[in-house]
Motif scaffolding. Structure first.
Motif, PDB file in Angstrom:
ATOM      1  N   VAL A  24       0.950  94.662  17.368  1.00 58.93           N
ATOM      2  CA  VAL A  24       0.708  93.462  18.251  1.00 58.93           C
ATOM      3  C   VAL A  24      -0.494  92.515  17.768  1.00 58.93           C
ATOM      4  O   VAL A  24      -1.195  92.167  18.609  1.00 58.93           O
ATOM      5  N   LEU A  25      -0.597  92.648  16.441  1.00 63.58           N
ATOM      6  CA  LEU A  25      -1.740  92.101  15.718  1.00 63.58           C
ATOM      7  C   LEU A  25      -3.168  92.098  16.540  1.00 63.58           C
ATOM      8  O   LEU A  25      -3.873  91.318  16.701  1.00 63.58           O
ATOM      9  N   ALA A  61      -5.105  88.912  18.063  1.00 67.04           N
ATOM     10  CA  ALA A  61      -4.524  87.922  18.585  1.00 67.04           C
ATOM     11  C   ALA A  61      -4.673  87.497  19.897  1.00 67.04           C
ATOM     12  O   ALA A  61      -4.021  86.792  20.573  1.00 67.04           O
ATOM     13  N   GLY A  62      -6.139  87.969  20.123  1.00 65.95           N
ATOM     14  CA  GLY A  62      -6.461  87.675  21.577  1.00 65.95           C
ATOM     15  C   GLY A  62      -5.773  88.346  22.610  1.00 65.95           C
ATOM     16  O   GLY A  62      -5.353  89.619  22.359  1.00 65.95           O
ATOM     17  N   ASP A  64      -3.700  90.249  25.072  1.00 61.73           N
ATOM     18  CA  ASP A  64      -2.309  90.961  24.969  1.00 61.73           C
ATOM     19  C   ASP A  64      -1.376  90.271  26.054  1.00 61.73           C
ATOM     20  O   ASP A  64      -1.514  90.142  27.183  1.00 61.73           O
ATOM     21  N   LEU A  65      -0.486  89.408  25.450  1.00 64.47           N
ATOM     22  CA  LEU A  65       0.487  88.754  26.252  1.00 64.47           C
ATOM     23  C   LEU A  65       1.921  89.537  26.676  1.00 64.47           C
ATOM     24  O   LEU A  65       2.633  88.695  26.888  1.00 64.47           O
ATOM     25  N   LEU A  76      -7.663  86.339  36.121  1.00 66.85           N
ATOM     26  CA  LEU A  76      -8.118  86.128  34.935  1.00 66.85           C
ATOM     27  C   LEU A  76      -9.601  86.091  35.086  1.00 66.85           C
ATOM     28  O   LEU A  76     -10.424  86.215  34.199  1.00 66.85           O
ATOM     29  N   LEU A  80     -12.130  88.139  32.995  1.00 70.73           N
ATOM     30  CA  LEU A  80     -13.138  87.665  32.236  1.00 70.73           C
ATOM     31  C   LEU A  80     -14.502  88.144  32.676  1.00 70.73           C
ATOM     32  O   LEU A  80     -15.117  88.391  31.409  1.00 70.73           O
ATOM     33  N   TYR A  84     -14.314  90.966  29.503  1.00 73.15           N
ATOM     34  CA  TYR A  84     -14.478  90.169  28.398  1.00 73.15           C
ATOM     35  C   TYR A  84     -15.982  90.042  28.387  1.00 73.15           C
ATOM     36  O   TYR A  84     -16.580  90.175  27.440  1.00 73.15           O
ATOM     37  N   ALA A 107      -6.988  84.864  16.870  1.00 72.12           N
ATOM     38  CA  ALA A 107      -6.520  83.723  17.708  1.00 72.12           C
ATOM     39  C   ALA A 107      -6.849  83.836  19.295  1.00 72.12           C
ATOM     40  O   ALA A 107      -7.232  85.166  19.620  1.00 72.12           O
ATOM     41  N   GLY A 108      -7.087  82.791  20.042  1.00 71.57           N
ATOM     42  CA  GLY A 108      -7.528  82.942  21.522  1.00 71.57           C
ATOM     43  C   GLY A 108      -8.798  83.923  21.544  1.00 71.57           C
ATOM     44  O   GLY A 108      -9.730  83.601  20.664  1.00 71.57           O
ATOM     45  N   ALA A 109      -8.879  84.834  22.510  1.00 71.07           N
ATOM     46  CA  ALA A 109     -10.200  85.668  22.707  1.00 71.07           C
ATOM     47  C   ALA A 109     -10.450  86.504  21.389  1.00 71.07           C
ATOM     48  O   ALA A 109     -11.580  86.804  21.391  1.00 71.07           O
ATOM     49  N   ARG A 127      -7.138  82.875   9.667  1.00 71.12           N
ATOM     50  CA  ARG A 127      -7.121  81.762  10.322  1.00 71.12           C
ATOM     51  C   ARG A 127      -7.785  81.847  11.425  1.00 71.12           C
ATOM     52  O   ARG A 127      -7.557  82.951  12.174  1.00 71.12           O
ATOM     53  N   ILE A 129      -7.666  80.253  15.223  1.00 71.22           N
ATOM     54  CA  ILE A 129      -6.896  79.383  16.322  1.00 71.22           C
ATOM     55  C   ILE A 129      -7.630  79.433  17.765  1.00 71.22           C
ATOM     56  O   ILE A 129      -7.541  80.563  18.332  1.00 71.22           O
ATOM     57  N   ILE A 135      -1.118  78.018  25.901  1.00 69.44           N
ATOM     58  CA  ILE A 135      -0.301  78.746  26.900  1.00 69.44           C
ATOM     59  C   ILE A 135      -1.115  78.188  28.426  1.00 69.44           C
ATOM     60  O   ILE A 135      -1.143  78.973  29.538  1.00 69.44           O
TER      61      ILE A 135
HETATM   62  C1  LHQ Z   1       1.378  89.591  20.327  1.00 63.97           C
HETATM   63  C2  LHQ Z   1       0.232  88.870  20.736  1.00 63.97           C
HETATM   64  C3  LHQ Z   1      -0.577  88.892  21.585  1.00 63.97           C
HETATM   65  C4  LHQ Z   1       0.909  90.556  22.470  1.00 63.97           C
HETATM   66  C5  LHQ Z   1       1.135  88.421  18.907  1.00 63.97           C
HETATM   67  N1  LHQ Z   1      -0.195  89.662  22.703  1.00 63.97           N
HETATM   68  N2  LHQ Z   1       1.734  90.421  21.352  1.00 63.97           N
HETATM   69  C6  LHQ Z   1      -6.047  85.129  28.212  1.00 63.97           C
HETATM   70  C7  LHQ Z   1      -5.563  85.531  29.389  1.00 63.97           C
HETATM   71  C8  LHQ Z   1      -5.991  86.655  30.230  1.00 63.97           C
HETATM   72  C9  LHQ Z   1      -7.553  86.623  30.312  1.00 63.97           C
HETATM   73  C10 LHQ Z   1      -8.382  86.018  29.658  1.00 63.97           C
HETATM   74  O1  LHQ Z   1      -8.289  85.697  28.315  1.00 63.97           O
HETATM   75  C11 LHQ Z   1      -7.154  84.979  27.731  1.00 63.97           C
HETATM   76  C12 LHQ Z   1      -7.791  84.602  26.437  1.00 63.97           C
HETATM   77  C13 LHQ Z   1      -6.753  84.524  25.144  1.00 63.97           C
HETATM   78  O2  LHQ Z   1      -6.999  85.376  24.524  1.00 63.97           O
HETATM   79  S1  LHQ Z   1      -5.373  83.299  25.419  1.00 63.97           S
HETATM   80  C14 LHQ Z   1      -4.649  83.534  23.977  1.00 63.97           C
HETATM   81  C15 LHQ Z   1      -3.722  84.636  23.663  1.00 63.97           C
HETATM   82  N3  LHQ Z   1      -3.360  84.759  22.276  1.00 63.97           N
HETATM   83  C16 LHQ Z   1      -2.312  83.793  22.032  1.00 63.97           C
HETATM   84  O3  LHQ Z   1      -2.002  82.740  22.669  1.00 63.97           O
HETATM   85  C17 LHQ Z   1      -1.964  84.050  20.724  1.00 63.97           C
HETATM   86  C18 LHQ Z   1      -0.650  84.479  20.723  1.00 63.97           C
HETATM   87  N4  LHQ Z   1      -0.065  84.819  19.180  1.00 63.97           N
HETATM   88  C19 LHQ Z   1       0.234  83.859  18.342  1.00 63.97           C
HETATM   89  O4  LHQ Z   1       0.286  82.781  18.652  1.00 63.97           O
HETATM   90  C20 LHQ Z   1       0.690  84.350  16.904  1.00 63.97           C
HETATM   91  O5  LHQ Z   1       1.403  85.531  17.136  1.00 63.97           O
HETATM   92  C21 LHQ Z   1      -0.272  84.241  15.670  1.00 63.97           C
HETATM   93  C22 LHQ Z   1      -0.627  82.725  15.492  1.00 63.97           C
HETATM   94  C23 LHQ Z   1      -1.510  85.059  16.291  1.00 63.97           C
HETATM   95  C24 LHQ Z   1       0.122  85.008  14.798  1.00 63.97           C
HETATM   96  O6  LHQ Z   1       1.757  84.425  14.471  1.00 63.97           O
HETATM   97  P1  LHQ Z   1       2.337  85.166  13.227  1.00 63.97           P
HETATM   98  O7  LHQ Z   1       2.019  85.767  12.155  1.00 63.97           O
HETATM   99  O8  LHQ Z   1       3.869  84.468  13.111  1.00 63.97           O
HETATM  100  O9  LHQ Z   1       2.916  86.591  14.011  1.00 63.97           O
HETATM  101  P2  LHQ Z   1       4.001  86.832  15.310  1.00 63.97           P
HETATM  102  O10 LHQ Z   1       4.068  85.599  16.159  1.00 63.97           O
HETATM  103  O11 LHQ Z   1       5.611  86.933  14.791  1.00 63.97           O
HETATM  104  O12 LHQ Z   1       3.296  88.216  15.850  1.00 63.97           O
HETATM  105  C25 LHQ Z   1       3.612  89.512  15.474  1.00 63.97           C
HETATM  106  C26 LHQ Z   1       3.931  90.374  16.492  1.00 63.97           C
HETATM  107  O13 LHQ Z   1       2.761  90.289  17.270  1.00 63.97           O
HETATM  108  C27 LHQ Z   1       4.966  89.854  17.341  1.00 63.97           C
HETATM  109  O14 LHQ Z   1       5.708  90.891  18.068  1.00 63.97           O
HETATM  110  P3  LHQ Z   1       7.205  91.347  17.459  1.00 63.97           P
HETATM  111  O15 LHQ Z   1       7.587  92.435  18.080  1.00 63.97           O
HETATM  112  O16 LHQ Z   1       8.196  90.245  17.412  1.00 63.97           O
HETATM  113  O17 LHQ Z   1       6.870  91.701  16.063  1.00 63.97           O
HETATM  114  C28 LHQ Z   1       4.390  89.226  18.615  1.00 63.97           C
HETATM  115  O18 LHQ Z   1       4.728  89.190  19.815  1.00 63.97           O
HETATM  116  C29 LHQ Z   1       2.911  90.317  18.640  1.00 63.97           C
HETATM  117  N5  LHQ Z   1       1.988  89.394  19.278  1.00 63.97           N
HETATM  118  N6  LHQ Z   1       0.026  88.071  19.546  1.00 63.97           N
HETATM  119  N7  LHQ Z   1      -1.509  87.827  21.728  1.00 63.97           N
END
Ligand code: LHQ
Length: 258
Positions: A24-25, A61-62, A64-65, A76, A80, A84, A107-109, A127, A129, A135
């Motif tokens: 899950v990155l 990847a920040g 866990d979504l 949240l 936090l 966090y 990414a994100g956190a 990168r 992000i 979201i």
């Molecule tokens: C994931 C994740 C992830 C789970 C990739 N979780 N599985 C928020 C709420 C609560 C409390 C307080 O704070 C926050 C702060 C935050 O951090 S909000 C921001 C959360 N993070 C994101 O929005 C980033 C989400 N991920 C992405 O946008 C992309 O995965 C990135 C750009 C990081 C990477 O893209 P790719 O290289 O194309 O990889 P992918 O998207 O295909 O991901 C690979 C796998 O990892 C995939 O699972 P799968 O089973 O399909 O292989 C994703 O679902 C999983 N994954 N990020 N945050």
């Protein structure tokens, strides 16, 4: 503590924490945050430098979504504040230098986690992000504090509003991070930097870190008073005596362990 979400190694004064959920990155869940916070404290008490890196192709990847229902139910504000904040503060307040060895996307956190570290070294494929607005959230886990301080208001605002990936080279050019390296040189680069800091004057590093971090909150006069107090303490260390002796002997100093 028994670690399940991270790996922890300590060798020659260098502690390495590897975020270890590559499927899950290396997304952060409650348990990973607890393990990380604990391990940072452990390193601060026993190592001379700490490196945080990620297993697999990502740094982190920040949040866990993975389970949309569960994420939607999260309080949240509490997460936090209670999970966090202690993690980010543990890095900022850690008495030893903390290096983020950013091996892939942050990414994100995950970006907040990397950017609060004292030295950020990133592989060219990495990168940064500010993924939050995608979201429906705003940057958190210290991002709104650290970003404008690193890159200025205009770039912080653009990064947060547009959420576009910033490459390691771009991040280096805008002062967001210390160093970008080729993928081939990445491991050797952060290991050499960590070894350099692990053999350096640990007490001086601790005071450098606390003074530079305090400068964000205080004026020139208070800052110079802090410099005077810190330097007074450092002048009484064996490392300072050794540094001056080595300079006069035209040899490399041997600084004390901890
Ligand atoms: C994931 C994740 C992830 C789970 C990739 N979780 N599985 C928020 C709420 C609560 C409390 C307080 O704070 C926050 C702060 C935050 O951090 S909000 C921001 C959360 N993070 C994101 O929005 C980033 C989400 N991920 C992405 O946008 C992309 O995965 C990135 C750009 C990081 C990477 O893209 P790719 O290289 O194309 O990889 P992918 O998207 O295909 O991901 C690979 C796998 O990892 C995939 O699972 P799968 O089973 O399909 O292989 C994703 O679902 C999983 N994954 N990020 N945050």
């Amino acid at each position: 503590m028994n670690y399940e979400r991270i790996l922890y190694e300590l060798d020659d004064g260098i502690a390495v924490i590897t975020l270890n959920r590559p499927d899950v990155l290396n997304a952060l869940d409650t348990q990973m945050r607890a393990e990380l916070t604990y391990a940072i404290g452990q390193a601060g008490a026993s190592a001379r430098v700490l490196v945080i890196t990620g297993a697999g192709r990502a740094f982190c990847a920040g949040q866990d979504l993975g389970d949309a229902g569960r994420v939607a139910d999260l309080n949240l504000e509490r997460v936090l504040r209670d999970e966090y904040m202690p993690l980010i503060s543990a890095i900022a307040d850690c008495p030893i230098p903390v290096i983020a060895a950013v091996n892939g996307v942050a990414a994100g956190a995950g970006a907040s986690l990397a950017l609060i570290c004292d030295v950020v070294i990133a592989a060219e494929n990495a990168r940064f992000i500010q993924a939050f607005a995608q979201i429906g959230l705003m940057p958190d886990a210290g991002a709104t504090w650290v970003l404008p301080r690193l890159v200025g208001q205009a770039r912080a605002m653009g990064a947060a509003l547009f959420g576009e990936p910033v490459t390691a080279r771009e991040a280096e050019a805008m002062g967001m991070i210390w160093q970008a390296t080729s993928e081939a040189e990445f491991d050797a680069t952060w290991r050499a930097r960590a070894a350099h800091l692990a053999s350096g004057p640990t007490q001086a590093y601790s005071k450098i870190k606390s003074a530079l971090r305090a400068s964000a909150q205080q004026g020139l006069e208070a800052q110079m008073l802090q410099e005077a107090a810190h330097q007074g303490a450092l002048s009484r260390t064996r490392d300072f005596k050794e540094g001056v002796l080595a300079f006069n002997d035209k040899r490399k100093p041997t600084f004390e362990g901890r």
